[in-house]
Design a protein around this motif. Structure first.
Motif, PDB file in Angstrom:
ATOM      1  N   ASP A  69      -5.027 -10.831  -2.809  1.00 35.48           N
ATOM      2  CA  ASP A  69      -6.158 -11.724  -2.578  1.00 35.48           C
ATOM      3  C   ASP A  69      -6.707 -11.556  -1.166  1.00 35.48           C
ATOM      4  N   ASP A  70      -6.049 -10.784  -0.354  1.00 31.79           N
ATOM      5  CA  ASP A  70      -6.420 -10.636   1.042  1.00 31.79           C
ATOM      6  C   ASP A  70      -7.589  -9.654   1.188  1.00 31.79           C
ATOM      7  N   THR A  71      -8.657 -10.097   1.821  1.00 23.37           N
ATOM      8  CA  THR A  71      -9.852  -9.260   1.975  1.00 23.37           C
ATOM      9  C   THR A  71      -9.546  -7.974   2.734  1.00 23.37           C
ATOM     10  N   ALA A  72      -8.788  -8.072   3.817  1.00 21.66           N
ATOM     11  CA  ALA A  72      -8.473  -6.877   4.600  1.00 21.66           C
ATOM     12  C   ALA A  72      -7.642  -5.898   3.777  1.00 21.66           C
ATOM     13  N   ALA A  73      -6.691  -6.407   2.999  1.00 16.33           N
ATOM     14  CA  ALA A  73      -5.873  -5.531   2.156  1.00 16.33           C
ATOM     15  C   ALA A  73      -6.725  -4.864   1.075  1.00 16.33           C
ATOM     16  N   ARG A  74      -7.719  -5.586   0.567  1.00 14.13           N
ATOM     17  CA  ARG A  74      -8.628  -4.992  -0.434  1.00 14.13           C
ATOM     18  C   ARG A  74      -9.431  -3.848   0.184  1.00 14.13           C
ATOM     19  N   LEU A  75      -9.929  -4.081   1.388  1.00 16.33           N
ATOM     20  CA  LEU A  75     -10.689  -3.039   2.079  1.00 16.33           C
ATOM     21  C   LEU A  75      -9.809  -1.830   2.376  1.00 16.33           C
ATOM     22  N   ALA A  76      -8.596  -2.089   2.796  1.00 15.25           N
ATOM     23  CA  ALA A  76      -7.655  -0.996   3.073  1.00 15.25           C
ATOM     24  C   ALA A  76      -7.351  -0.227   1.793  1.00 15.25           C
ATOM     25  N   ALA A  77      -7.119  -0.947   0.697  1.00 15.58           N
ATOM     26  CA  ALA A  77      -6.846  -0.296  -0.591  1.00 15.58           C
ATOM     27  C   ALA A  77      -8.022   0.585  -0.989  1.00 15.58           C
ATOM     28  N   ASN A  78      -9.213   0.054  -0.839  1.00 20.18           N
ATOM     29  CA  ASN A  78     -10.412   0.813  -1.183  1.00 20.18           C
ATOM     30  C   ASN A  78     -10.494   2.090  -0.353  1.00 20.18           C
ATOM     31  N   SER A  79     -10.183   1.985   0.929  1.00 19.37           N
ATOM     32  CA  SER A  79     -10.248   3.164   1.795  1.00 19.37           C
ATOM     33  C   SER A  79      -9.200   4.206   1.412  1.00 19.37           C
ATOM     34  N   LEU A  80      -8.137   3.771   0.725  1.00 18.53           N
ATOM     35  CA  LEU A  80      -7.090   4.687   0.263  1.00 18.53           C
ATOM     36  C   LEU A  80      -7.313   5.107  -1.191  1.00 18.53           C
ATOM     37  N   LYS A  81      -8.484   4.782  -1.731  1.00 18.19           N
ATOM     38  CA  LYS A  81      -8.856   5.133  -3.116  1.00 18.19           C
ATOM     39  C   LYS A  81      -7.978   4.419  -4.144  1.00 18.19           C
ATOM     40  N   LEU A  82      -7.594   3.177  -3.824  1.00 19.71           N
ATOM     41  CA  LEU A  82      -6.828   2.341  -4.741  1.00 19.71           C
ATOM     42  C   LEU A  82      -7.732   1.216  -5.232  1.00 19.71           C
TER      43      LEU A  82
ATOM     44  N   LEU B 125       0.829  -1.206   0.000  1.00 15.15           N
ATOM     45  CA  LEU B 125       0.000   0.000   0.000  1.00 15.15           C
ATOM     46  C   LEU B 125       0.866   1.259   0.000  1.00 15.15           C
ATOM     47  N   THR B 126       1.925   1.254   0.796  1.00 17.26           N
ATOM     48  CA  THR B 126       2.846   2.390   0.838  1.00 17.26           C
ATOM     49  C   THR B 126       3.446   2.628  -0.539  1.00 17.26           C
ATOM     50  N   LEU B 127       3.856   1.556  -1.197  1.00 20.13           N
ATOM     51  CA  LEU B 127       4.459   1.674  -2.529  1.00 20.13           C
ATOM     52  C   LEU B 127       3.459   2.241  -3.536  1.00 20.13           C
ATOM     53  N   CYS B 128       2.212   1.792  -3.472  1.00 19.53           N
ATOM     54  CA  CYS B 128       1.178   2.353  -4.353  1.00 19.53           C
ATOM     55  C   CYS B 128       1.076   3.863  -4.177  1.00 19.53           C
ATOM     56  N   LEU B 129       0.973   4.302  -2.930  1.00 19.42           N
ATOM     57  CA  LEU B 129       0.819   5.728  -2.658  1.00 19.42           C
ATOM     58  C   LEU B 129       2.083   6.504  -3.007  1.00 19.42           C
ATOM     59  N   GLN B 130       3.231   5.939  -2.657  1.00 21.32           N
ATOM     60  CA  GLN B 130       4.516   6.604  -2.880  1.00 21.32           C
ATOM     61  C   GLN B 130       4.803   6.780  -4.377  1.00 21.32           C
ATOM     62  N   ASP B 131       4.471   5.769  -5.187  1.00 18.47           N
ATOM     63  CA  ASP B 131       4.770   5.815  -6.623  1.00 18.47           C
ATOM     64  C   ASP B 131       3.575   6.242  -7.467  1.00 18.47           C
ATOM     65  N   GLY B 132       2.449   6.557  -6.826  1.00 17.28           N
ATOM     66  CA  GLY B 132       1.280   6.998  -7.563  1.00 17.28           C
ATOM     67  C   GLY B 132       0.673   5.926  -8.441  1.00 17.28           C
TER      68      GLY B 132
END
Length: 174
Positions: A102-115, A88-95
């Motif tokens: 595949d992780d449900t919690a990571a998907r929810l977190a990504a969604n909350s970060l507009k990813l 998630l940090t890399l997504c935000l850092q590199d735009g």
């Protein structure tokens, strides 16, 4: 602003491990780069040591710094592991707006970060749509998930995905 160019993606370990178990990592070759945070790289190498040997995929191993306060907050809220937080940090850092997980919690977190988050099932379906694999090959891989992969997916969901893919590709219920 996050890039919408899907040619660049950040990967968590799940899809890399599961696609390797299915001998299907080649479906990632349509991306210009698959950026893999260090913690994810180590996890994949622990479980599937040969995964990064897949030719045709441009793997980029990235050392990620301390997660931003936003990632730390969602990481705590969704109980994310180090690799997921680094991804998630890399997504935000590199735009980069697309996270492979595949992780449900990571998907929810990504969604909350507009990813946007896509997992193994979506990547396989994409391969059928883009011609990286034939629809018949994709359907065979989907049907093999319970016996060839450690991907945890509800059997009813997998049946539904297979049925919808058959219908979309005009292959009926074989």
């Amino acid at each position: 602003m996050a890039r919408t160019d899907a040619a660049l993606v950040v990967a968590d370990a799940g899809p890399l491990i599961h696609l390797d178990e299915l001998d299907a990592l080649d479906v990632l070759s349509g991306y210009t780069e698959v950026r893999v945070p260090e913690a994810v790289w180590r996890e994949v190498q622990q479980h599937r040591p040969g995964a990064f040997g897949q030719t045709g995929v441009q793997w980029v191993r990235v050392t990620v710094g301390v997660p931003s306060p936003r990632v730390q907050a969602v990481g705590g809220l969704f109980t994310l592991h180090r690799g997921e937080q680094e991804a998630l940090t890399l997504c935000l850092q590199d735009g980069i707006s697309l996270l492979l997980t595949d992780d449900t919690a990571a998907r929810l977190a990504a969604n909350s970060l507009k990813l946007t988050a896509h997992g193994t099932l979506g990547l396989l379906l994409r391969a059928g749509r883009t011609g990286a694999r034939t629809p018949a090959q994709v359907l065979a891989l989907l049907e093999e998930i319970p016996v060839r992969s450690t991907l945890h997916v509800r059997p009813s969901l997998l049946v539904q995905v297979i049925q919808q893919a058959r219908a979309a590709w005009g292959l009926g219920d074989e």
